[in-house]
Design an enzyme around this catalytic site. Sequence first.
Site, PDB file in Angstrom:
ATOM      1  CG  LEU A 104       9.445 -10.877   6.404  1.00 15.27           C
ATOM      2  CD1 LEU A 104       8.761 -11.368   7.946  1.00 15.27           C
ATOM      3  CD2 LEU A 104      11.012 -10.530   6.657  1.00 15.27           C
ATOM      4  CG  ASP A 105      12.585 -15.211   1.703  1.00  7.11           C
ATOM      5  OD1 ASP A 105      11.915 -14.627   0.581  1.00  7.11           O
ATOM      6  OD2 ASP A 105      13.933 -15.469   1.821  1.00  7.11           O
ATOM      7  CE1 TYR A 106       4.788 -21.707   3.372  1.00  5.23           C
ATOM      8  CE2 TYR A 106       6.877 -23.017   3.753  1.00  5.23           C
ATOM      9  CZ  TYR A 106       5.293 -22.812   3.790  1.00  5.23           C
ATOM     10  OH  TYR A 106       4.725 -23.860   4.250  1.00  5.23           O
ATOM     11  CG  HIS A 189      16.088 -15.651  -1.522  1.00  2.00           C
ATOM     12  ND1 HIS A 189      15.043 -15.986  -0.472  1.00  2.00           N
ATOM     13  CD2 HIS A 189      15.483 -16.178  -2.524  1.00  2.00           C
ATOM     14  CE1 HIS A 189      13.850 -16.479  -1.251  1.00  2.00           C
ATOM     15  NE2 HIS A 189      14.282 -16.576  -2.416  1.00  2.00           N
TER      16      HIS A 189
END
Length: 244
Positions: A104-106, A189
Amino acid sequence: MIVRLNRYLSMCGVTSRRKADKLIEEGRVKVNGEVVRDLGVKIDPEVDRVEVDGKEVKPPRKIYIILNKPCCYLTQLGKSQSGKKTIEELIKDVPERVFPVGRLDYNTEGLLLLTNDGELANRVLHPRYKLPKVYLALVKGKVSKNTLRKMKHGAELEDGFAKPDDVRIVRYEGDNTLLEIVFHEGRKHIVKRFLASFGHPVIKLKRIALGTLKLGKLPPGKWRELSQRELRQLFSAVGLKYSS
């Protein structure tokens, strides 16, 4: 399951396969009480007893957990070079070493699956099984019914066409919109890029489901082991048979 001895030592977390070969050559490994120096020897983990330096070694217990990743944590183990917090800080009390399945992105929150079962992890990530990933996305602006219809038909992104499995308006929050959006593919993304292509950039993103797994009421920063029922459903979804 018959495996090469060096692979078994690697599975048990003793060392890498290459270094395991060195241990074998040095006579530090015994199988059923006998020193083995043949690098090609194979063993049956269900029957054979393997020792390294006089101590029996066994594979770690397979463990499957979900973590509710908070915002502003990197999906990686160990310390980050940037000094940012990583999920390792949140799973220090997990009884076995586990690895994230995907990322999962930051700035993205929500459900993250972690396990030490490599076969399951590979299947969960494999596009063949098309496991749906469900997100709640708070986006800038009010998404109109017309725009929602267009979203359902997909959009051309810089790396190809993208179409969600489903997208719906949950509610309006002031001048912004909370959407539930589902993708089974995992391009980088993809949710953020897809929604931005319609003029509705993401303010906040949270994954609430992965395949048959649901985040539920798990608090941010906390983890839990999967239930037997969840494991049976997940294994079935990726074509594996679960045995407790």
